[in-house]
Design a protein around this motif. Structure first.
Motif, PDB file in Angstrom:
ATOM      1  N   PRO A 102      46.193  28.855  42.607  1.00 49.54           N
ATOM      2  CA  PRO A 102      45.337  28.319  43.677  1.00 49.54           C
ATOM      3  C   PRO A 102      44.957  29.396  44.696  1.00 49.54           C
ATOM      4  O   PRO A 102      45.799  30.188  45.124  1.00 49.54           O
ATOM      5  N   GLY A 103      43.685  29.424  45.050  1.00 50.06           N
ATOM      6  CA  GLY A 103      43.208  30.344  46.069  1.00 50.06           C
ATOM      7  C   GLY A 103      42.849  31.726  45.572  1.00 50.06           C
ATOM      8  O   GLY A 103      42.184  32.496  46.282  1.00 50.06           O
ATOM      9  N   VAL A 104      43.277  32.083  44.362  1.00 50.71           N
ATOM     10  CA  VAL A 104      43.078  33.434  43.844  1.00 50.71           C
ATOM     11  C   VAL A 104      41.599  33.740  43.607  1.00 50.71           C
ATOM     12  O   VAL A 104      41.100  34.809  43.990  1.00 50.71           O
ATOM     13  N   THR A 105      40.882  32.813  43.002  1.00 48.76           N
ATOM     14  CA  THR A 105      39.481  33.061  42.677  1.00 48.76           C
ATOM     15  C   THR A 105      38.664  33.352  43.927  1.00 48.76           C
ATOM     16  O   THR A 105      37.909  34.338  43.984  1.00 48.76           O
ATOM     17  N   ALA A 106      38.818  32.523  44.943  1.00 48.07           N
ATOM     18  CA  ALA A 106      38.064  32.713  46.184  1.00 48.07           C
ATOM     19  C   ALA A 106      38.445  34.035  46.861  1.00 48.07           C
ATOM     20  O   ALA A 106      37.570  34.748  47.391  1.00 48.07           O
ATOM     21  N   PHE A 107      39.728  34.376  46.837  1.00 42.88           N
ATOM     22  CA  PHE A 107      40.184  35.607  47.481  1.00 42.88           C
ATOM     23  C   PHE A 107      39.629  36.834  46.765  1.00 42.88           C
ATOM     24  O   PHE A 107      39.148  37.780  47.410  1.00 42.88           O
ATOM     25  N   LEU A 108      39.683  36.850  45.451  1.00 41.72           N
ATOM     26  CA  LEU A 108      39.147  37.982  44.695  1.00 41.72           C
ATOM     27  C   LEU A 108      37.648  38.146  44.959  1.00 41.72           C
ATOM     28  O   LEU A 108      37.158  39.268  45.167  1.00 41.72           O
ATOM     29  N   ALA A 133      33.103  40.960  47.514  1.00 42.37           N
ATOM     30  CA  ALA A 133      31.945  40.851  48.411  1.00 42.37           C
ATOM     31  C   ALA A 133      32.075  41.804  49.592  1.00 42.37           C
ATOM     32  O   ALA A 133      31.058  42.305  50.116  1.00 42.37           O
ATOM     33  N   ALA A 134      33.310  42.074  50.017  1.00 41.97           N
ATOM     34  CA  ALA A 134      33.541  42.974  51.143  1.00 41.97           C
ATOM     35  C   ALA A 134      33.512  44.448  50.714  1.00 41.97           C
ATOM     36  O   ALA A 134      33.615  45.337  51.560  1.00 41.97           O
ATOM     37  N   GLY A 135      33.375  44.687  49.412  1.00 43.59           N
ATOM     38  CA  GLY A 135      33.233  46.045  48.913  1.00 43.59           C
ATOM     39  C   GLY A 135      34.522  46.783  48.611  1.00 43.59           C
ATOM     40  O   GLY A 135      34.511  47.996  48.397  1.00 43.59           O
ATOM     41  N   TYR A 136      35.646  46.061  48.571  1.00 40.16           N
ATOM     42  CA  TYR A 136      36.921  46.718  48.277  1.00 40.16           C
ATOM     43  C   TYR A 136      37.096  46.923  46.767  1.00 40.16           C
ATOM     44  O   TYR A 136      36.835  46.003  45.980  1.00 40.16           O
ATOM     45  N   PRO A 137      37.572  48.090  46.343  1.00 42.47           N
ATOM     46  CA  PRO A 137      37.915  48.276  44.928  1.00 42.47           C
ATOM     47  C   PRO A 137      39.265  47.612  44.632  1.00 42.47           C
ATOM     48  O   PRO A 137      40.163  47.601  45.484  1.00 42.47           O
ATOM     49  N   LEU A 138      39.394  47.078  43.420  1.00 40.31           N
ATOM     50  CA  LEU A 138      40.609  46.357  43.017  1.00 40.31           C
ATOM     51  C   LEU A 138      41.161  46.955  41.732  1.00 40.31           C
ATOM     52  O   LEU A 138      40.412  47.447  40.882  1.00 40.31           O
ATOM     53  N   ALA A 139      42.477  46.888  41.583  1.00 34.23           N
ATOM     54  CA  ALA A 139      43.114  47.307  40.339  1.00 34.23           C
ATOM     55  C   ALA A 139      44.262  46.379  40.020  1.00 34.23           C
ATOM     56  O   ALA A 139      44.884  45.808  40.926  1.00 34.23           O
ATOM     57  N   LEU A 140      44.541  46.230  38.734  1.00 38.46           N
ATOM     58  CA  LEU A 140      45.658  45.392  38.287  1.00 38.46           C
ATOM     59  C   LEU A 140      46.853  46.287  38.020  1.00 38.46           C
ATOM     60  O   LEU A 140      46.790  47.202  37.196  1.00 38.46           O
ATOM     61  N   GLU A 154      45.317  38.950  28.858  1.00 35.45           N
ATOM     62  CA  GLU A 154      45.443  37.845  29.809  1.00 35.45           C
ATOM     63  C   GLU A 154      44.254  37.803  30.761  1.00 35.45           C
ATOM     64  O   GLU A 154      43.717  36.725  31.048  1.00 35.45           O
ATOM     65  N   ILE A 155      43.846  38.967  31.250  1.00 36.97           N
ATOM     66  CA  ILE A 155      42.698  39.020  32.155  1.00 36.97           C
ATOM     67  C   ILE A 155      41.438  38.524  31.442  1.00 36.97           C
ATOM     68  O   ILE A 155      40.605  37.825  32.033  1.00 36.97           O
ATOM     69  N   GLU A 156      41.319  38.841  30.175  1.00 32.81           N
ATOM     70  CA  GLU A 156      40.165  38.358  29.402  1.00 32.81           C
ATOM     71  C   GLU A 156      40.212  36.841  29.265  1.00 32.81           C
ATOM     72  O   GLU A 156      39.193  36.159  29.441  1.00 32.81           O
ATOM     73  N   ARG A 157      41.394  36.296  28.965  1.00 35.70           N
ATOM     74  CA  ARG A 157      41.526  34.845  28.826  1.00 35.70           C
ATOM     75  C   ARG A 157      41.274  34.135  30.156  1.00 35.70           C
ATOM     76  O   ARG A 157      40.769  33.015  30.187  1.00 35.70           O
ATOM     77  N   LEU A 158      41.624  34.805  31.252  1.00 27.49           N
ATOM     78  CA  LEU A 158      41.411  34.235  32.588  1.00 27.49           C
ATOM     79  C   LEU A 158      39.964  34.405  33.050  1.00 27.49           C
ATOM     80  O   LEU A 158      39.589  33.912  34.108  1.00 27.49           O
ATOM     81  N   GLN A 159      39.182  35.133  32.244  1.00 20.40           N
ATOM     82  CA  GLN A 159      37.769  35.426  32.555  1.00 20.40           C
ATOM     83  C   GLN A 159      37.639  36.164  33.888  1.00 20.40           C
ATOM     84  O   GLN A 159      36.817  35.831  34.744  1.00 20.40           O
ATOM     85  N   LEU A 160      38.458  37.218  34.015  1.00 17.18           N
ATOM     86  CA  LEU A 160      38.444  38.038  35.224  1.00 17.18           C
ATOM     87  C   LEU A 160      38.160  39.512  34.923  1.00 17.18           C
ATOM     88  O   LEU A 160      38.408  40.384  35.745  1.00 17.18           O
ATOM     89  N   THR A 161      37.602  39.790  33.747  1.00 17.32           N
ATOM     90  CA  THR A 161      37.326  41.183  33.394  1.00 17.32           C
ATOM     91  C   THR A 161      36.269  41.799  34.308  1.00 17.32           C
ATOM     92  O   THR A 161      36.260  43.015  34.518  1.00 17.32           O
ATOM     93  N   HIS A 162      35.395  40.985  34.863  1.00 16.19           N
ATOM     94  CA  HIS A 162      34.373  41.518  35.773  1.00 16.19           C
ATOM     95  C   HIS A 162      34.965  41.883  37.127  1.00 16.19           C
ATOM     96  O   HIS A 162      34.374  42.669  37.878  1.00 16.19           O
ATOM     97  N   ILE A 163      36.123  41.318  37.434  1.00 14.84           N
ATOM     98  CA  ILE A 163      36.812  41.621  38.691  1.00 14.84           C
ATOM     99  C   ILE A 163      37.751  42.816  38.511  1.00 14.84           C
ATOM    100  O   ILE A 163      37.750  43.747  39.317  1.00 14.84           O
ATOM    101  N   PHE A 164      38.548  42.763  37.457  1.00 17.48           N
ATOM    102  CA  PHE A 164      39.532  43.820  37.219  1.00 17.48           C
ATOM    103  C   PHE A 164      39.008  44.803  36.168  1.00 17.48           C
ATOM    104  O   PHE A 164      39.371  44.752  34.995  1.00 17.48           O
ATOM    105  N   LYS A 165      38.155  45.704  36.646  1.00 20.76           N
ATOM    106  CA  LYS A 165      37.638  46.763  35.778  1.00 20.76           C
ATOM    107  C   LYS A 165      38.652  47.892  35.653  1.00 20.76           C
ATOM    108  O   LYS A 165      38.508  48.765  34.800  1.00 20.76           O
ATOM    109  N   HIS A 166      39.645  47.879  36.536  1.00 23.87           N
ATOM    110  CA  HIS A 166      40.702  48.894  36.513  1.00 23.87           C
ATOM    111  C   HIS A 166      42.035  48.215  36.242  1.00 23.87           C
ATOM    112  O   HIS A 166      42.529  47.452  37.063  1.00 23.87           O
ATOM    113  N   ILE A 167      42.601  48.476  35.065  1.00 24.52           N
ATOM    114  CA  ILE A 167      43.886  47.911  34.665  1.00 24.52           C
ATOM    115  C   ILE A 167      44.792  49.051  34.219  1.00 24.52           C
ATOM    116  O   ILE A 167      44.411  49.855  33.360  1.00 24.52           O
ATOM    117  N   VAL A 168      45.960  49.142  34.805  1.00 23.98           N
ATOM    118  CA  VAL A 168      46.896  50.199  34.434  1.00 23.98           C
ATOM    119  C   VAL A 168      47.287  50.044  32.960  1.00 23.98           C
ATOM    120  O   VAL A 168      47.713  48.952  32.557  1.00 23.98           O
TER     121      VAL A 168
END
Length: 223
Positions: free
Chosen positions: A97-103, A108-115, A125-139
């Motif tokens: 809960p709340g994760v989608t809106a926060f990401l 939108a604020a221009g911050y880079p994100l990494a998993l 897992e990120i692919e199944r969660l359909q978050l590959t467009h958010i997490f382009k950087h995965i360790v």
């Protein structure tokens, strides 16, 4: 205090509720090994590596040293196979809960994100969660020399963003995860209803996540 420039996320317990699947897999392994499953095991395993989890389960029954390294590898591979069956059934509904809106807010604020996950299953897992467009950087978990609480995964995640770890906020839900992020030098936000020592700030659940809430908790309302 360094200006916040990027955000680093643990996966299990922060983005998705997938720890329940690891616990189910380990419970099955414990049953196969004829080791009683306990509430304590369910509490301490989250955040541990696969090998660490197996060693902890064996130690709970005083069976340390019962298996050779090769046999231990076979058992952990079996747990991973069981876990992958659960991963294959994951959907965006597994986002906490709340994760989608926060990401979306961070993007939108221009911050880079990494998993910053030590799981080799993280990309799937990120692919199944359909978050590959958010997490382009995965360790790449296979590149890590040491698991949490070592700082390796967070240092690697910060490098993916070309940022110093001290300029990044890390989100964690376990004691070992908080230790890992802090050792890397990250500002660390614990997400847990119970106190996690060492964190710079704490929120009770992912439902409380928002950019203003995080910045305020870290004492950086104008960051």
């Amino acid at each position: 205090m360094a200006k916040i420039q990027g955000f680093l996320f643990d996966l299990h317990g922060v983005i998705a509720d997938s720890w329940q699947y690891h616990l189910a897999s380990w419970q099955a392994i414990a049953a196969e090994l004829d080791i009683p499953w306990t509430t304590n095991l369910a509490e301490v395993l989250p955040g541990m590596s696969r090998l660490g989890s197996l060693q902890t389960i064996l130690a709970s029954a005083n069976r340390q040293g019962a298996f050779t390294p090769a046999e231990m590898q076979t058992i952990t591979d079996h747990e991973n196979d069981l876990y992958r069956q659960y991963v294959a059934a994951m959907t965006p509904a597994n986002r906490l809960p709340g994760v989608t809106a926060f990401l979306n807010e961070l993007v939108a604020a221009g911050y880079p994100l990494a998993l910053a996950s030590a799981s080799t299953n993280a990309p799937a897992e990120i692919e199944r969660l359909q978050l590959t467009h958010i997490f382009k950087h995965i360790v790449p978990a296979g590149s890590l020399k040491a698991s949490k609480p070592a700082p390796d995964v967070y240092l690697a995640a910060a490098r993916l963003l070309d940022l110093p770890a001290t300029a990044c906020v890390a989100f964690e839900d376990t004691v070992t995860g908080v230790q890992s992020a802090k050792r890397a030098g990250c500002l660390t936000v614990a997400i847990n209803a119970d106190p996690l020592p060492g964190a710079d700030a704490q929120l009770p659940s992912t439902a409380a996540l928002s950019l203003p809430a995080v910045l305020q908790a870290l004492g950086q309302p104008d960051a």
